[in-house]
Each structure stands twice: as structure tokens, then as C-alpha cells.
Design a protein around this motif. Structure first.
Motif, mmCIF file in Angstrom:
data_model
loop_
_atom_site.group_PDB
_atom_site.id
_atom_site.type_symbol
_atom_site.label_atom_id
_atom_site.label_comp_id
_atom_site.label_asym_id
_atom_site.label_seq_id
_atom_site.Cartn_x
_atom_site.Cartn_y
_atom_site.Cartn_z
ATOM 1 N N LEU A 47 0.835 -1.209 0.000
ATOM 2 C CA LEU A 47 0.000 0.000 0.000
ATOM 3 C C LEU A 47 0.871 1.260 0.000
ATOM 4 C CD1 LEU A 47 -2.783 -1.146 2.490
ATOM 5 C CD2 LEU A 47 -3.107 -0.581 0.069
ATOM 6 N N GLY A 48 2.017 1.195 0.692
ATOM 7 C CA GLY A 48 2.959 2.315 0.657
ATOM 8 C C GLY A 48 3.494 2.535 -0.748
ATOM 9 N N ASP A 49 3.881 1.428 -1.409
ATOM 10 C CA ASP A 49 4.401 1.526 -2.777
ATOM 11 C C ASP A 49 3.347 2.060 -3.739
ATOM 12 O OD1 ASP A 49 6.763 0.501 -1.822
ATOM 13 O OD2 ASP A 49 6.539 -1.484 -2.729
ATOM 14 N N ALA A 50 2.094 1.623 -3.532
ATOM 15 C CA ALA A 50 0.999 2.085 -4.399
ATOM 16 C C ALA A 50 0.787 3.585 -4.234
ATOM 17 C CB ALA A 50 -0.287 1.326 -4.066
ATOM 18 N N ALA A 51 0.791 4.051 -2.989
ATOM 19 C CA ALA A 51 0.617 5.491 -2.740
ATOM 20 C C ALA A 51 1.794 6.285 -3.306
ATOM 21 C CB ALA A 51 0.486 5.742 -1.235
ATOM 22 N N ARG A 52 2.996 5.721 -3.201
ATOM 23 C CA ARG A 52 4.187 6.403 -3.724
ATOM 24 C C ARG A 52 4.110 6.518 -5.249
ATOM 25 N NH1 ARG A 52 9.842 4.435 -4.010
ATOM 26 N NH2 ARG A 52 9.083 2.477 -3.180
ATOM 27 N N LYS A 53 3.621 5.465 -5.911
ATOM 28 C CA LYS A 53 3.464 5.512 -7.367
ATOM 29 C C LYS A 53 2.476 6.595 -7.790
ATOM 30 C CE LYS A 53 4.621 0.915 -9.181
ATOM 31 N NZ LYS A 53 5.075 1.265 -10.538
ATOM 32 N N LYS A 54 1.527 6.901 -6.909
ATOM 33 C CA LYS A 54 0.530 7.941 -7.212
ATOM 34 C C LYS A 54 0.990 9.314 -6.712
ATOM 35 C CE LYS A 54 -3.849 6.648 -6.595
ATOM 36 N NZ LYS A 54 -5.044 6.069 -5.944
ATOM 37 N N ASN A 55 2.251 9.385 -6.258
ATOM 38 C CA ASN A 55 2.837 10.623 -5.724
ATOM 39 C C ASN A 55 2.107 11.132 -4.479
ATOM 40 O OD1 ASN A 55 4.933 10.897 -7.643
ATOM 41 N ND2 ASN A 55 3.466 11.666 -9.146
ATOM 42 N N ARG A 56 1.477 10.220 -3.777
ATOM 43 C CA ARG A 56 0.830 10.577 -2.500
ATOM 44 C C ARG A 56 1.778 10.155 -1.385
ATOM 45 N NH1 ARG A 56 -4.983 7.901 -3.230
ATOM 46 N NH2 ARG A 56 -4.913 8.091 -0.962
ATOM 47 N N HIS A 57 2.860 10.934 -1.274
ATOM 48 C CA HIS A 57 3.973 10.512 -0.420
ATOM 49 C C HIS A 57 3.622 10.509 1.063
ATOM 50 C CE1 HIS A 57 6.027 11.813 -4.194
ATOM 51 N NE2 HIS A 57 6.574 10.639 -4.006
ATOM 52 N N ARG A 58 2.775 11.437 1.490
ATOM 53 C CA ARG A 58 2.419 11.475 2.918
ATOM 54 C C ARG A 58 1.589 10.251 3.302
ATOM 55 N NH1 ARG A 58 4.254 16.250 4.647
ATOM 56 N NH2 ARG A 58 4.418 17.931 3.088
ATOM 57 N N ASP A 59 0.698 9.825 2.400
ATOM 58 C CA ASP A 59 -0.062 8.589 2.662
ATOM 59 C C ASP A 59 0.882 7.389 2.693
ATOM 60 O OD1 ASP A 59 -2.446 9.983 2.721
ATOM 61 O OD2 ASP A 59 -2.910 9.628 0.609
ATOM 62 N N ALA A 60 1.829 7.372 1.756
ATOM 63 C CA ALA A 60 2.794 6.264 1.710
ATOM 64 C C ALA A 60 3.582 6.175 3.010
ATOM 65 C CB ALA A 60 3.733 6.452 0.527
ATOM 66 N N ILE A 61 3.993 7.330 3.529
ATOM 67 C CA ILE A 61 4.772 7.364 4.773
ATOM 68 C C ILE A 61 4.025 6.664 5.902
ATOM 69 C CG2 ILE A 61 5.521 8.936 6.618
ATOM 70 C CD1 ILE A 61 6.489 10.830 4.360
#
Length: 379
Positions: free
Chosen positions: A65-79
Motif C-alpha cells: 500500500l505504501g508503494d501504491a501510494a508512492r506511485k501515485k505521488n501521495r507521499h504522505r499517505d505512503a509514509i
């Protein structure tokens, strides 16, 4: 004689259910990561969330889920997902790598360094991570630590391109242009025909800073062979010709940039400067005013003042230059230009007064001092 099946223990219903659950989690995890590779992010998220319904602390799902959020440039969610994983699995390298990359993307370089250093405790020879740590130290301007890590990478991989490029940027950032040249030239040797255009423009910029403009032109020219409209290469060509006082050639490249970006006020003022040096004051004034129509620009005002000076409108030039002094009181050139205008008007004492006011600022400038000495000795 014993039956061969006697040693095979049948699973209890609970054990069978648990095995089925683990198998389903494993299949969902494999499927989720495959979907991520295929960039089917939303489908991957469904898989990872299904895992969390069965195992709310599953490290594969949380990292996924972190990687998925990072791919969408939603870095704070990924964190948040990476941190949830690391709370229970503090040594998970994938979570550490993803978390550090998120901090880097958010320009939180100190946080990124802390996480990458934690990663290196588990995998100290990971060249990819080492170069990223060195990059981050460069961003926080820790020259010593950054160089130390880049050089460590080069000990492991002699011609590692990321370390060579990074060392070039590191020395360039600290204005050590000759050292930067060595690393980027090494990169050129390694890559030869397939060199990245950014290496060519970086080499050109080093020569531009060193004022070895002819060599700069060679590299910017090679960059333009790869990308005829590359902004940095066009800018470099124009600026090198400007440094050589070849204003007609310089103007050609300023104009090429303006064809693509007609409202770039920096380039408009540079083009205005070229026209002014070529003696085409009407065209120069047009470009300066185009820049000022976008927003205030001190260089455009200076250019207009110098046109007035060249046209013999000395008082208008003085008024404009005094206006610039309010925002830039330490610019020695403004004082000498004002003094020059006063001299043209026969106002020697006013020329001495303006130059003296600069010296009262406590700034030493040879040109101002020489001009003042000449006037006091009786020009």
C-alpha cells in the motif's frame, strides 16, 4: 506391518483453515505486487486491503500500500503505511527504502538520511542506497560526508555513473568547477556515444563558470545535436557567446528560447542586452518593456537606464539608477553609472559624492576606488 499412512497426521479443521488463509494471503500478495509492476495501482490496492482484512499487520500488504501510494505521488499517505509496517517490523528493508524515498520526494533530506542510514545497518553494501544517501548529504550541503560516500561507491564500482555525476554536482555546488569537470569528463569517457545530455550541459556550465567559453560552446553544441530545443543548452550557448562579446550569435539563441517561451522575462532582458550592445536601442527598449510588462525586473530597468545614457538622456538615466539603488544599495555598478552620468552633465562634485557614498558602506571595490582617485586628482 504398519500402514504407510499412519505417520501422516490429518490437519484439524482449524489448522486447515489457517493454512488456507495463509495460502490466500500469499497469492493475494503475489498478485498485488504483479499488478503494481503492471501499473494497475487500484487493482493492487484491492488485493493489499483484502490481505489486511485477514491479517491487519501484514508487512507485505502495508509495504504494498505504501508503494501504491508512492506511485501515485501521495507521499504522505505512503509514509503512514511504511511507518505502520516498521512499527512491527523495524528491519523491513522495503519499508525503509520506500520511506526514505518519500522523504526525499518531499525534500525532507535529513529525515531521508536517517532512514537510509538505518537501511545500511542491514545492507551496508547496497550501491543504490549509498548513492542516494550521498545525494541527500549533498542536498543538505554536507560536503565531507557526501564525498566520502560517493568515493566509497567508486571503490566498489569504479565507474558507477551515479557516483560520478553526484561528485560532479557536489563540486559544482561548492564552486569547485575544475574538480567537477574531472568527474563529468570521466563520465563522458565511460558513456562515450551514449552520454546523457545533462552531462554535456553540466560540462558546458563548468566552462561557462570558468569563463572558458569556447570549450563551453563545444559541449552545449553537442547537447543541441541531441535535443535541438533543450533550454539549458540554448541558454548555455547564448551565455557563452555573450561572455565572448559575440552579441549577434548570442541573440540568435536568446531568440530561439523565446520562440518556445515568449514570456520568459529573464531571456527577454538578455535579448534586450544583446540588442543594446549591437546599438539597436529601439529594439532593446522593446524587449526590456516586454519584460517589465510581465513583472518588475531590475535588469530591464538598468537596461533602459543605459539606453537613456547612450542617447544622452543623462538625468533620466540618473533617476532610474537611483530607483534601483533603493533595492540594491550594494551594487557598485549602479554608483559608477550614476557618477558617469553626472560627469557627462559636468557635475563632478555630484559624481564624487555618489562614489563616496558607496565607500561609506565599507565595501571595497577597485573600480570605484580608481574612479574616485582619478576624479579627486583632477580628471
Amino acid at each position: 506391518m504398519s500402514d504407510n499412512n499412519e505417520d501422516i497426521k490429518e490437519l484439524t479443521p482449524e489448522q486447515q483453515a489457517e493454512e488456507e488463509r495463509l495460502n490466500e494471503i500469499s497469492e493475494l500478495s503475489k498478485r498485488g505486487y504483479q499488478l503494481l509492476k503492471e501499473n494497475l495501482i487500484e487493482d493492487a490496492i484491492v488485493c493489499f486491503n483484502r490481505i489486511l482484512e485477514m491479517d491487519d499487520n501484514n508487512n507485505y500488504a502495508l509495504v504494498g500500500l505504501g508503494d501504491a501510494a508512492r506511485k501515485k505521488n501521495r507521499h504522505r499517505d505512503a509514509i503512514k503505511y511504511y511507518q505502520l509496517c516498521l512499527a512491527s517490523h523495524p528491519g523491513n528493508n522495503y519499508a525503509l527504502f520506500g520511506l526514505a524515498d518519500c522523504y526525499k520526494a518531499l525534500h525532507q533530506y535529513s529525515n531521508a538520511i536517517d532512514i537510509w542510514e538505518r537501511y545500511l545497518e542491514h545492507d551496508s553494501s547496497n550501491v543504490t542506497v549509498l548513492t542516494r544517501v550521498a545525494d541527500a548529504y549533498r542536498k543538505v550541503r554536507d560536503f565531507r560526508r557526501s564525498k566520502e560516500i560517493y568515493l566509497k561507491v567508486l571503490e566498489m564500482e569504479e565507474n558507477n555513473p551515479y557516483a560520478l555525476i553526484g561528485l560532479g554536482h557536489l563540486h559544482y555546488d561548492f564552486r569547485e568547477y575544475e574538480d567537477a569537470l574531472q568527474y563529468w569528463e570521466k563520465m563522458l569517457e565511460v558513456k562515450q556515444e551514449n552520454v546523457d545530455i545533462r552531462v554535456l550541459t553540466s560540462l558546458g556550465n563548468c566552462h561557462r563558470k570558468l569563463k572558458t567559453y569556447e570549450k563551453g560552446l563545444i559541449y552545449f553544441g553537442k547537447a543541441l545535436e541531441q535535443e535541438p530545443n533543450n533550454f539549458y543548452a540554448l541558454f548555455g550557448m547564448a551565455d557563452c557567446y555573450r561572455g565572448l562579446d559575440h552579441h549577434e550569435e548570442s541573440l540568435e539563441y536568446w531568440q530561439r528560447i523565446l520562440q518556445k517561451d515568449p514570456r520568459n522575462k529573464v531571456i527577454l532582458t538578455r535579448a534586450g542586452d544583446s540588442f543594446r550592445h549591437l546599438g539597436d536601442f529601439d529594439k532593446a527598449e522593446e524587449y526590456y518593456r516586454r519584460a517589465l510588462n510581465i513583472e518588475f525586473d531590475a535588469y530591464a530597468i538598468l537596461g533602459l537606464a543605459l539606453i537613456n545614457k547612450a542617447r544622452g538622456n543623462f538625468q533620466d538615466a540618473i533617476d532610474s539608477l537611483h530607483g534601483l539603488l533603493k533595492n540594491d544599495p550594494k551594487n557598485h555598478r549602479l554608483y559608477t553609472e550614476i557618477a558617469d552620468c553626472h560627469l557627462e552633465l559636468g557635475e563632478k562634485e555630484k559624481a564624487i559624492e555618489i562614489l563616496t557614498s558607496f565607500q561609506r558602506l565599507g565595501i571595497r571595490n577597485a573600480y570605484v576606488s580608481n574612479m574616485l582617485d582619478t576624479l579627486r586628482l583632477g580628471r
